[in-house]
Design an enzyme around this catalytic site. Structure first.
Site, PDB file in Angstrom:
ATOM      1  N   SER A 173      59.389  64.409  14.024  1.00 46.71           N
ATOM      2  CA  SER A 173      60.296  63.434  14.613  1.00 46.71           C
ATOM      3  C   SER A 173      60.416  62.209  13.713  1.00 46.71           C
ATOM      4  O   SER A 173      60.799  62.326  12.550  1.00 46.71           O
ATOM      5  CB  SER A 173      59.804  63.098  16.028  1.00 46.71           C
ATOM      6  OG  SER A 173      60.742  62.337  16.737  1.00 46.71           O
ATOM      7  N   HIS A 189      64.181  66.633  14.765  1.00 46.46           N
ATOM      8  CA  HIS A 189      64.959  66.899  15.982  1.00 46.46           C
ATOM      9  C   HIS A 189      65.762  65.653  16.333  1.00 46.46           C
ATOM     10  O   HIS A 189      65.660  64.626  15.677  1.00 46.46           O
ATOM     11  CB  HIS A 189      64.065  67.361  17.143  1.00 46.46           C
ATOM     12  CG  HIS A 189      63.088  66.340  17.627  1.00 46.46           C
ATOM     13  ND1 HIS A 189      62.179  66.614  18.618  1.00 46.46           N
ATOM     14  CD2 HIS A 189      62.847  65.052  17.280  1.00 46.46           C
ATOM     15  CE1 HIS A 189      61.437  65.549  18.861  1.00 46.46           C
ATOM     16  NE2 HIS A 189      61.827  64.582  18.053  1.00 46.46           N
TER      17      HIS A 189
END
Length: 195
Positions: free
Chosen positions: A97, A122
């Site tokens: 992330s 993501h």
């Protein structure tokens, strides 16, 4: 968390340091765990300190993080770009992330991962509740942040924006070797950079 201490012997006697302070002397900054305001403030302060110490010498940012708060991560990203020294990024363990985003933001040619590191990108996570207009405002902001993250990831990786948008739609995991092919990092390190 237990923080080990090291003892250094000099001509003036012995001095003990916590391990992170000792690493800072070698221009190494550790980014471990969830990225929040407290962690980001510590990393930013260390980057600014190292720039003041020597603006022409590289800084090494070691990352082992599952990600965290986007605005906290952006404060680190903006500081990496603001300071004069090149910031080399090294993934140890995982960079997921916001951790993966920061890994990709190191100086081009100086973005690394160790052989068994895991990288995951993501879309940003968020939620909203309350009145419909408040939910709409929050949704617009999350979409703006998503577009900013995707644009920067595309620039850092050399991938087309459409590919980044598709790949970040869900959790997209990569090995260190796959992250090199993807363009998020430049090399998998087998040995220390200081050897």
């Amino acid at each position: 968390m237990f923080v080990p201490y090291v003892i250094e012997r000099t001509s003036r006697g012995e001095r003990s340091y916590d391990i992170y302070s000792r690493l800072l002397k070698d221009r190494i900054v550790m980014l471990s765990g969830e990225i929040n305001d407290e962690v980001a403030s510590s990393v930013v302060a260390q980057l600014l300190f190292l720039e003041a110490e020597d603006p022409d010498k590289d800084i090494y940012l070691y990352i082992n993080s599952p990600g965290g708060v986007v605005t906290s991560g952006f404060s680190i990203y903006d500081t990496m770009n603001y300071i004069k020294p090149a910031v080399s990024t090294i993934c140890i363990g995982q960079a997921a992330s916001m951790g993966a985003f920061l890994l990709s933001c190191g100086e081009k040619g100086k973005r690394y991962a160790l052989p068994n590191a895991r990288i995951m990108i993501h879309q940003p996570l968020g939620g909203a509740q309350g009145q419909a207009t408040d939910i709409e405002i929050t949704t617009k902001e999350i979409l703006r942040i998503k577009a900013t993250l995707n644009k920067i990831l595309a620039e850092n990786s050399g991938q087309k924006l459409s590919k980044i948008e598709k790949d970040t739609d869900r959790d997209f995991y990569m090995s260190a070797q796959e992250a090199v092919k993807y363009g998020l990092i430049d090399k998998v390190l087998e040995k220390s950079l200081t050897e």
